[in-house]
Design an enzyme around this catalytic site. Structure first.
Site, short mmCIF file in Angstrom:
data_model
loop_
_atom_site.label_atom_id
_atom_site.label_comp_id
_atom_site.label_asym_id
_atom_site.label_seq_id
_atom_site.Cartn_x
_atom_site.Cartn_y
_atom_site.Cartn_z
N SER A 1 0.80 -1.22 0.00
CA SER A 1 0.00 0.00 0.00
C SER A 1 0.83 1.27 0.00
O SER A 1 0.46 2.26 -0.62
CB SER A 1 -0.89 0.05 1.24
N ASP B 1 3.67 3.72 8.05
CA ASP B 1 2.35 3.77 8.69
C ASP B 1 2.28 3.07 10.03
O ASP B 1 1.68 3.58 10.98
CB ASP B 1 1.24 3.28 7.75
O1 LIG Z 1 -1.12 -4.43 6.56
C1 LIG Z 1 -0.02 -3.99 6.17
O2 LIG Z 1 0.71 -3.29 6.85
C2 LIG Z 1 0.45 -4.33 4.77
C3 LIG Z 1 1.04 -5.70 4.78
O3 LIG Z 1 2.15 -5.74 5.60
O4 LIG Z 1 -0.62 -4.25 3.87
P1 LIG Z 1 -0.88 -2.92 3.00
O5 LIG Z 1 0.39 -2.62 2.28
O6 LIG Z 1 -1.98 -3.31 2.05
O7 LIG Z 1 -1.27 -1.85 3.93
MN LIG Z 2 -2.82 -2.10 0.01
MN LIG Z 3 -2.14 -5.42 2.60
#
Ligand SMILES: O=C(O)[C@@H](CO)OP(=O)(O)O
Ligand SMILES: [Mn+2]
Ligand SMILES: [Mn+2]
Length: 561
Positions: free
Chosen positions: A83, A290
């Protein structure tokens, strides 16, 4: 430069053929790739008439784009999308060498040890302990084991004498059950450091989804559990070795790697081996932002009211990267993050495009923070509105696979019908969040819910004579099984399929349409390798503007007939 620049330098040229003022819905299905139809492709199995019709109905307005590897700034084409890099590319319109790659380079050259961040933590090496906190796997989404290994070697060569590692087990970017092996590998490495006179051990840990790595303030209790284990040395489970901790907790609590309860490693007298105390140094070794921002706030902010920290040790704290460019958090970091600037969102508000962005908490920052180049907040609050729908917390997403897709779609619909915004941008989380649970039945329900949400948004676009662009940030739900090189499903020793909880290397769909789109608009044929970074220029065109010349090229053309 940056947000301060005003006037002409932000002015976009008018598109010679495409009108301004249309309402453009930008829909990102999270974790929705394109793969061959089979029983492990939940998107295929699910009833998804809306997405199917986009593909079937308009061959010149549906295509695939690359969403993994070098197309999104990752080190190699063996790296699955995620993401952060996906939304960064979508929003920034250019491909930046991403954090993972910058860390690789800084470790390989040794420059990481020359930087301000390392000097800052090094000040504690003589008398304090160095704590390393992060995700322990080779997933390459938030962190990578080989980077941790190089860092351990490097810090010990640069004088760290006492090291404690606090590990978050994965099972999400890698298979469930692999954490034991990663912990064994790390313990071996730490034992070797012992031989070199460095006192190094694992001190605490827990599963990434239950301990420490929450995001977008969905559930501060997750971070609190991490704080108690890593900083205070306090957890419901105590073990004398981390291997034993992971083994026993998986057996006795039935938790998987993602959800292991917090644990603390104690010595023979039951005393925690690695609390974080005054005078220590702390590095959070995830490169991805994040899921480290909340912990970074707890470690760095003097004023903090999200939970009772009990103690707030005076430490020297550095992130592997700076995680938030607007908050400048953390203030010390080992590697400079990619300088993502002049993103499409910033351009568009400077050019009069009113923007609405929405998702539920667990993906809210994806269409705001990541979209805007890892920058929190608005560019211009008068031109933008960001709406967050609270996510369910404290449950696994296979329990509620519809998540808040309907609520997100309703907000988008209302924003479209209200005609106040030119761009209405959403992230629909279902395919990804439920796909990560590895629950195939639930993921099928999730895909249908996302498809229903797309329908509601497209219907609203129909009503206002607008335009839609529907895409995804990377694959996940379209393949739920691990495969061999030939693409055949892999079985475990009991003959059951090996579930794939992670993202994939698959391309993602990109569809455009709506009554506001001139009939002559179609996808160009001369950008066959187009990726997510080409979407920003495309969206700018849909708003009636030419993209800046340094953006990756648009994917559309206006046929003259
Ligand atoms: O959940 C998350 O942190 C990632 C997988 O590690 O997923 P996404 O990149 O879709 O946020
Ligand atoms: Mn994603
Ligand atoms: Mn993911």
């Amino acid at each position: 430069m940056g947000s301060s620049g005003g006037g002409l330098e932000w002015k976009l040229a008018d598109h010679p053929k495409l009108p301004k003022g249309k309402t453009v819905a930008v829909v990102v299905l999270d974790g929705w790739g394109e793969a061959s139809p089979n029983q492990y492709n939940c998107i295929h199995v699910a009833d998804t008439p809306t997405m199917d019709s986009l593909k079937k109905g308009a061959p010149e307005r549906w295509r695939l784009v690359r969403a993994h590897g070098t197309a999104v700034g990752l080190p190699t084409d063996d790296d699955m999308g995620n993401s952060e890099v996906g939304h960064n590319a979508l929003g920034a319109g250019r491909i930046y060498a991403q954090g993972v790659k910058l860390v690789d380079i800084a470790l390989a050259s040794g420059k990481i040890y020359d930087g301000e961040g390392f000097k800052y933590i090094k000040e504690c090496f003589e008398t304090g302990t160095l704590h390393l906190i992060g995700l322990l796997s080779d997933g390459g989404v938030h962190s990578r084991l080989d980077q941790l290994q190089l860092l351990l070697k490097g810090v010990s060569e640069h004088g760290a004498k006492r090291i404690r590692v606090h590990v978050l087990t994965d099972g999400r970017d890698v298979s469930d059950g692999t954490s034991l092996g990663f912990v064994q590998t790390l313990e071996n490495d730490l034992a070797k450091l012992h031989g070199k006179g460095v006192d190094a051990q694992i001190a605490s840990g827990g599963g990434r989804m239950y301990v420490t790595m929450d995001r977008y303030e969905n559930d501060w209790d997750v971070v609190k559990r991490g704080w108690e284990a890593h900083v205070l040395g306090d957890a419901p489970y105590k073990f004398t070795s981390a291997v034993e901790a992971v083994q026993k907790l998986r057996e006795e609590t039935n938790a998987n790697d993602q959800y292991l309860p917090p644990f603390v490693i104690v010595n023979g007298n039951g005393k925690p081996v690695g609390q974080i105390v005054d005078g220590d140094a702390v590095v959070t070794f995830n490169f991805r932002a994040d899921r480290m921002v909340m912990l970074a706030k707890a470690l760095e902010y003097e004023d903090f009211d999200k939970f009772d920290r009990v103690r707030f040790p005076k430490i020297h704290y550095a992130g592997m990267l700076q995680y938030d460019g607007e908050l400048k958090l953390p203030s010390h970091y080992l590697v400079s993050p990619p300088e993502i600037e002049r993103t499409s969102g910033e351009y568009l508000v400077h050019n009069g495009v009113r923007t609405f962005a929405c998702s539920e908490t667990v993906k809210f920052g994806h269409v705001t923070f990541f979209w805007n180049g890892n920058r929190s907040g608005y560019f211009n609050p008068e031109m933008e509105e960001y709406v967050e729908i609270p996510s369910d917390s404290g449950i696994m997403f296979n329990v509620q696979p519809k998540m808040k897709a309907l609520e997100i779609a309703e907000k988008a619909r209302d924003a479209i019908l209200g005609r106040k915004f030119h761009q209405v941008r959403v992230n629909l989380p279902n395919g990804d969040m439920v796909g990560h649970t590895g629950d195939i039945e639930a993921t099928i329900v999730a895909c249908k819910a996302a498809d229903d949400a797309v329908k509601m948004i497209l219907d609203a676009i129909e009503q206002v004579g607008g335009i839609y662009l529907v895409t995804a940030d990377h694959g996940n739900a379209e393949d739920m099984v691990k495969r061999n090189k030939k693409g055949e499903p892999l079985l475990d020793k009991n003959g059951n399929i090996q579930i794939l909880t992670s993202h994939t290397l698959q391309p993602v769909p990109l569809a455009i349409g709506g009554p506001g789109l001139l009939p002559e608009v179609r996808f160009r044929k001369d950008v066959p390798d187009g990726g997510l970074a080409n979407v920003a220029a495309t969206v700018m065109n849909l708003h009636g503007f030419e993209a800046p010349s340094n953006y990756e090229p648009t994917l559309i053309e206006v046929a003259d007939n």
